[in-house]
Design a protein around this motif. Structure first.
Motif, PDB file in Angstrom:
ATOM      1  N   LYS A 181      26.778  41.102  40.182  1.00 37.21           N
ATOM      2  CA  LYS A 181      27.590  40.046  39.756  1.00 37.21           C
ATOM      3  C   LYS A 181      28.765  39.938  40.530  1.00 37.21           C
ATOM      4  O   LYS A 181      29.321  41.259  40.802  1.00 37.21           O
ATOM      5  CB  LYS A 181      27.362  39.431  38.493  1.00 37.21           C
ATOM      6  N   PRO A 182      29.298  39.074  40.645  1.00 38.06           N
ATOM      7  CA  PRO A 182      31.049  39.015  41.115  1.00 38.06           C
ATOM      8  C   PRO A 182      31.674  39.959  40.084  1.00 38.06           C
ATOM      9  O   PRO A 182      31.294  39.843  38.675  1.00 38.06           O
ATOM     10  CB  PRO A 182      31.596  37.831  40.897  1.00 38.06           C
TER      11      PRO A 182
ATOM     12  N   SER B  21      31.769  40.089  45.489  1.00 29.18           N
ATOM     13  CA  SER B  21      31.079  38.700  45.266  1.00 29.18           C
ATOM     14  C   SER B  21      29.752  38.491  44.735  1.00 29.18           C
ATOM     15  O   SER B  21      29.357  37.645  44.092  1.00 29.18           O
ATOM     16  CB  SER B  21      31.316  37.602  46.468  1.00 29.18           C
ATOM     17  N   GLY B  22      28.829  39.877  45.065  1.00 30.69           N
ATOM     18  CA  GLY B  22      27.501  39.701  44.663  1.00 30.69           C
ATOM     19  C   GLY B  22      26.905  40.582  45.859  1.00 30.69           C
ATOM     20  O   GLY B  22      27.464  41.175  46.562  1.00 30.69           O
TER      21      GLY B  22
ATOM     22  N   VAL C 159      33.202  33.026  41.081  1.00 29.33           N
ATOM     23  CA  VAL C 159      33.774  34.188  41.800  1.00 29.33           C
ATOM     24  C   VAL C 159      35.081  34.260  41.496  1.00 29.33           C
ATOM     25  O   VAL C 159      35.729  35.331  41.334  1.00 29.33           O
ATOM     26  CB  VAL C 159      33.428  34.097  43.172  1.00 29.33           C
TER      27      VAL C 159
ATOM     28  N   LEU D 293      37.258  37.620  39.808  1.00 26.01           N
ATOM     29  CA  LEU D 293      38.222  38.178  40.663  1.00 26.01           C
ATOM     30  C   LEU D 293      39.759  38.333  39.572  1.00 26.01           C
ATOM     31  O   LEU D 293      40.301  39.287  39.712  1.00 26.01           O
ATOM     32  CB  LEU D 293      38.784  37.366  41.850  1.00 26.01           C
TER      33      LEU D 293
END
Length: 165
Positions: free
Chosen positions: A78-79, A97-98, A156, A160
């Motif tokens: 996952k992100p 991001s994945g 996302v 971050l």
């Protein structure tokens, strides 16, 4: 009569099939405490045959810490952050991001990310502005497709920004 024969044959076939018993995973093979990491994105190879002592990553099933001789597994990323520890260098941190991570019985870990960037290369001010824009677009969306696309983007960016803390 034809139906009874067909039904009888189906029952015999169904009862002759043995369902395998479920059990715990077997132990991983011995690699003398060494794990080899390959880390790629569609446009680049980030690490190739790099010896690591531990890798931490975020999967859809939860956060994982992977060491050599880990039970073979496949995880959807996952992100979030992937942290790679080596015996000689400070940990390397990447935001992905994945993607997917696959641990093999020979202690080779293959990480395939959709997008990946080192944390040093991230402009967190720009990410904050983009998250604010995505939040605004989620609220202003006129179609379900627009709303879902903006929500994915927001997820996302939020992951971050959480990595920055």
């Amino acid at each position: 009569m034809l139906f009874l024969r067909a039904a009888s044959r189906s029952v015999r076939q169904a009862t002759s099939y043995v369902t395998p018993a479920r059990s715990y995973a077997t132990e991983a093979g011995s690699s003398a405490g060494k794990m080899i990491v390959n880390f790629t994105a569609p446009h680049q190879t980030l690490l190739k045959s790099t010896e690591a002592t531990q890798v931490n990553l975020s999967s859809t099933d939860g956060d994982m810490g992977i060491l050599a001789d880990h039970v073979p597994t496949i995880a959807e990323l996952k992100p979030g952050i992937i942290e790679i520890f080596t015996a000689t260098e400070k940990p390397k941190k990447y935001f992905v991001s994945g993607g997917f991570a696959a641990m093999n019985p020979d202690s080779t870990l293959n990480i395939n990310a959709l997008e990946a960037v080192t944390l040093e290369d991230v402009d967190f001010d720009a990410a904050k502005r983009a998250a604010d824009d995505a939040t605004r677009r989620v609220s202003a969306a006129t179609t379900e497709t627009e709303r879902v696309e903006a929500k994915i983007e927001l997820d996302v960016y939020e992951a971050l920004l959480a990595a920055h803390k």
